[in-house]
Design a protein around this motif. Structure first.
Motif, PDB file in Angstrom:
ATOM      1  N   CYS A 190      77.746  12.515  56.560  1.00  0.00           N
ATOM      2  CA  CYS A 190      76.679  11.649  56.002  1.00  0.00           C
ATOM      3  C   CYS A 190      75.576  12.468  55.498  1.00  0.00           C
ATOM      4  O   CYS A 190      75.234  12.337  54.238  1.00  0.00           O
ATOM      5  CB  CYS A 190      76.149  10.593  56.841  1.00  0.00           C
ATOM      6  SG  CYS A 190      75.461  11.021  58.243  1.00  0.00           S
ATOM      7  N   ALA A 191      75.072  13.301  56.371  1.00  0.00           N
ATOM      8  CA  ALA A 191      74.152  14.331  56.080  1.00  0.00           C
ATOM      9  C   ALA A 191      74.497  15.283  54.695  1.00  0.00           C
ATOM     10  O   ALA A 191      73.687  15.920  54.001  1.00  0.00           O
ATOM     11  CB  ALA A 191      73.694  15.128  57.229  1.00  0.00           C
ATOM     12  N   SER A 192      75.754  15.534  54.675  1.00  0.00           N
ATOM     13  CA  SER A 192      76.289  16.614  53.554  1.00  0.00           C
ATOM     14  C   SER A 192      76.164  15.738  52.437  1.00  0.00           C
ATOM     15  O   SER A 192      76.112  16.374  51.322  1.00  0.00           O
ATOM     16  CB  SER A 192      77.578  17.274  53.910  1.00  0.00           C
ATOM     17  OG  SER A 192      78.618  16.611  53.998  1.00  0.00           O
ATOM     18  N   ILE A 193      76.541  14.572  52.239  1.00  0.00           N
ATOM     19  CA  ILE A 193      76.550  13.507  50.984  1.00  0.00           C
ATOM     20  C   ILE A 193      75.446  13.106  50.750  1.00  0.00           C
ATOM     21  O   ILE A 193      75.110  13.268  49.428  1.00  0.00           O
ATOM     22  CB  ILE A 193      77.788  12.622  51.433  1.00  0.00           C
ATOM     23  CG1 ILE A 193      79.028  13.171  51.548  1.00  0.00           C
ATOM     24  CG2 ILE A 193      77.722  11.532  50.187  1.00  0.00           C
ATOM     25  CD1 ILE A 193      80.276  11.919  52.153  1.00  0.00           C
ATOM     26  N   ALA A 194      74.549  12.782  51.491  1.00  0.00           N
ATOM     27  CA  ALA A 194      73.520  12.319  51.303  1.00  0.00           C
ATOM     28  C   ALA A 194      72.117  12.631  51.917  1.00  0.00           C
ATOM     29  O   ALA A 194      71.671  12.173  52.828  1.00  0.00           O
ATOM     30  CB  ALA A 194      73.331  10.615  51.354  1.00  0.00           C
ATOM     31  N   PRO A 195      71.817  14.010  51.782  1.00  0.00           N
ATOM     32  CA  PRO A 195      70.910  14.522  52.795  1.00  0.00           C
ATOM     33  C   PRO A 195      69.661  14.255  52.486  1.00  0.00           C
ATOM     34  O   PRO A 195      68.527  14.363  53.561  1.00  0.00           O
ATOM     35  CB  PRO A 195      71.045  16.124  52.253  1.00  0.00           C
ATOM     36  CG  PRO A 195      71.416  16.039  50.955  1.00  0.00           C
ATOM     37  CD  PRO A 195      72.474  15.186  50.934  1.00  0.00           C
ATOM     38  N   SER A 196      69.029  13.283  51.664  1.00  0.00           N
ATOM     39  CA  SER A 196      67.812  12.882  51.755  1.00  0.00           C
ATOM     40  C   SER A 196      67.717  11.729  52.368  1.00  0.00           C
ATOM     41  O   SER A 196      66.760  11.132  52.514  1.00  0.00           O
ATOM     42  CB  SER A 196      67.441  12.517  50.128  1.00  0.00           C
ATOM     43  OG  SER A 196      68.138  11.560  49.471  1.00  0.00           O
ATOM     44  N   VAL A 197      68.861  11.115  53.153  1.00  0.00           N
ATOM     45  CA  VAL A 197      68.875   9.757  53.715  1.00  0.00           C
ATOM     46  C   VAL A 197      69.354  10.098  55.193  1.00  0.00           C
ATOM     47  O   VAL A 197      68.836   9.557  56.029  1.00  0.00           O
ATOM     48  CB  VAL A 197      69.713   8.948  53.015  1.00  0.00           C
ATOM     49  CG1 VAL A 197      69.902   7.436  53.875  1.00  0.00           C
ATOM     50  CG2 VAL A 197      69.372   8.568  51.574  1.00  0.00           C
ATOM     51  N   PHE A 198      70.077  11.122  55.239  1.00  0.00           N
ATOM     52  CA  PHE A 198      70.598  11.294  56.733  1.00  0.00           C
ATOM     53  C   PHE A 198      70.632  12.686  56.965  1.00  0.00           C
ATOM     54  O   PHE A 198      70.389  13.586  56.361  1.00  0.00           O
ATOM     55  CB  PHE A 198      72.289  11.147  56.557  1.00  0.00           C
ATOM     56  CG  PHE A 198      72.423   9.697  56.180  1.00  0.00           C
ATOM     57  CD1 PHE A 198      72.284   8.671  57.310  1.00  0.00           C
ATOM     58  CD2 PHE A 198      73.216   9.421  55.064  1.00  0.00           C
ATOM     59  CE1 PHE A 198      73.140   7.431  56.836  1.00  0.00           C
ATOM     60  CE2 PHE A 198      73.550   8.303  54.555  1.00  0.00           C
ATOM     61  CZ  PHE A 198      73.765   7.106  55.441  1.00  0.00           C
ATOM     62  N   GLU A 199      70.294  12.782  58.453  1.00  0.00           N
ATOM     63  CA  GLU A 199      70.271  14.109  59.101  1.00  0.00           C
ATOM     64  C   GLU A 199      71.022  13.917  60.483  1.00  0.00           C
ATOM     65  O   GLU A 199      71.070  12.967  61.014  1.00  0.00           O
ATOM     66  CB  GLU A 199      68.853  14.799  59.053  1.00  0.00           C
ATOM     67  CG  GLU A 199      68.002  14.054  60.134  1.00  0.00           C
ATOM     68  CD  GLU A 199      66.767  14.596  60.660  1.00  0.00           C
ATOM     69  OE1 GLU A 199      66.275  15.481  59.834  1.00  0.00           O
ATOM     70  OE2 GLU A 199      66.012  14.182  61.593  1.00  0.00           O
ATOM     71  N   VAL A 200      71.362  15.400  60.994  1.00  0.00           N
ATOM     72  CA  VAL A 200      71.985  15.274  62.191  1.00  0.00           C
ATOM     73  C   VAL A 200      71.062  16.054  63.105  1.00  0.00           C
ATOM     74  O   VAL A 200      70.474  17.096  62.917  1.00  0.00           O
ATOM     75  CB  VAL A 200      73.264  15.908  62.348  1.00  0.00           C
ATOM     76  CG1 VAL A 200      73.884  16.144  63.813  1.00  0.00           C
ATOM     77  CG2 VAL A 200      74.308  15.424  61.363  1.00  0.00           C
ATOM     78  N   GLY A 201      70.397  15.111  64.246  1.00  0.00           N
ATOM     79  CA  GLY A 201      69.336  15.770  64.992  1.00  0.00           C
ATOM     80  C   GLY A 201      69.790  16.678  66.111  1.00  0.00           C
ATOM     81  O   GLY A 201      70.893  17.045  66.238  1.00  0.00           O
ATOM     82  N   ALA A 202      68.931  17.046  66.974  1.00  0.00           N
ATOM     83  CA  ALA A 202      69.191  18.122  67.795  1.00  0.00           C
ATOM     84  C   ALA A 202      70.384  17.420  69.126  1.00  0.00           C
ATOM     85  O   ALA A 202      70.864  18.153  69.697  1.00  0.00           O
ATOM     86  CB  ALA A 202      67.600  18.450  68.679  1.00  0.00           C
ATOM     87  N   ASP A 203      70.285  16.098  69.166  1.00  0.00           N
ATOM     88  CA  ASP A 203      71.298  15.392  69.715  1.00  0.00           C
ATOM     89  C   ASP A 203      72.718  15.645  69.234  1.00  0.00           C
ATOM     90  O   ASP A 203      73.445  15.003  70.014  1.00  0.00           O
ATOM     91  CB  ASP A 203      70.729  14.088  70.360  1.00  0.00           C
ATOM     92  CG  ASP A 203      70.622  13.106  69.089  1.00  0.00           C
ATOM     93  OD1 ASP A 203      70.899  13.814  68.045  1.00  0.00           O
ATOM     94  OD2 ASP A 203      70.388  11.957  69.294  1.00  0.00           O
ATOM     95  N   ASP A 204      72.889  16.078  68.320  1.00  0.00           N
ATOM     96  CA  ASP A 204      73.988  16.105  67.322  1.00  0.00           C
ATOM     97  C   ASP A 204      74.623  14.870  66.772  1.00  0.00           C
ATOM     98  O   ASP A 204      75.733  14.547  66.547  1.00  0.00           O
ATOM     99  CB  ASP A 204      75.259  16.704  68.126  1.00  0.00           C
ATOM    100  CG  ASP A 204      74.909  18.428  68.327  1.00  0.00           C
ATOM    101  OD1 ASP A 204      74.482  18.947  67.386  1.00  0.00           O
ATOM    102  OD2 ASP A 204      75.393  18.787  69.403  1.00  0.00           O
ATOM    103  N   LEU A 205      73.663  13.830  66.758  1.00  0.00           N
ATOM    104  CA  LEU A 205      74.025  12.503  66.105  1.00  0.00           C
ATOM    105  C   LEU A 205      73.358  12.137  64.905  1.00  0.00           C
ATOM    106  O   LEU A 205      71.924  12.956  64.739  1.00  0.00           O
ATOM    107  CB  LEU A 205      73.699  11.517  67.211  1.00  0.00           C
ATOM    108  CG  LEU A 205      74.306  11.377  68.489  1.00  0.00           C
ATOM    109  CD1 LEU A 205      73.949  10.483  69.515  1.00  0.00           C
ATOM    110  CD2 LEU A 205      75.936  11.228  68.280  1.00  0.00           C
ATOM    111  N   ALA A 206      73.876  11.480  63.974  1.00  0.00           N
ATOM    112  CA  ALA A 206      73.275  11.234  62.715  1.00  0.00           C
ATOM    113  C   ALA A 206      71.979  10.217  62.996  1.00  0.00           C
ATOM    114  O   ALA A 206      71.789   9.456  63.902  1.00  0.00           O
ATOM    115  CB  ALA A 206      74.339  10.429  61.942  1.00  0.00           C
TER     116      ALA A 206
END
Length: 66
Positions: free
Chosen positions: A16-32
């Motif tokens: 998700c973060a690679s497809i829509a980086p302005s909307v999603f990120e993967v946090g320090a907990d390794d979850l979106a």
């Protein structure tokens, strides 16, 4: 458009973060996480692609784009 992530299902694949980086990120907990809960309409196609690409079906949409 309402974007929901079921963090119990998320395995942090980061598609998700690679497809829509302005909307999603993967946090320090390794979850979106959703970083823009009200993205502009022109990003909607990428958000839908991210929903479809999620291997664990952790992302869902509700509402409609404004």
């Amino acid at each position: 458009m309402e974007i929901h992530i079921d963090r119990r299902r998320c395995e942090g694949h980061a598609l998700c973060a690679s497809i829509a980086p302005s909307v999603f990120e993967v946090g320090a907990d390794d979850l979106a996480a959703v970083v823009d809960s009200n993205p502009p309409e022109d990003v909607a196609p990428q958000v839908r692609m991210a929903v479809d690409a999620c291997p664990t079906l952790a992302i869902s949409l509700g509402g409609s784009p404004s």
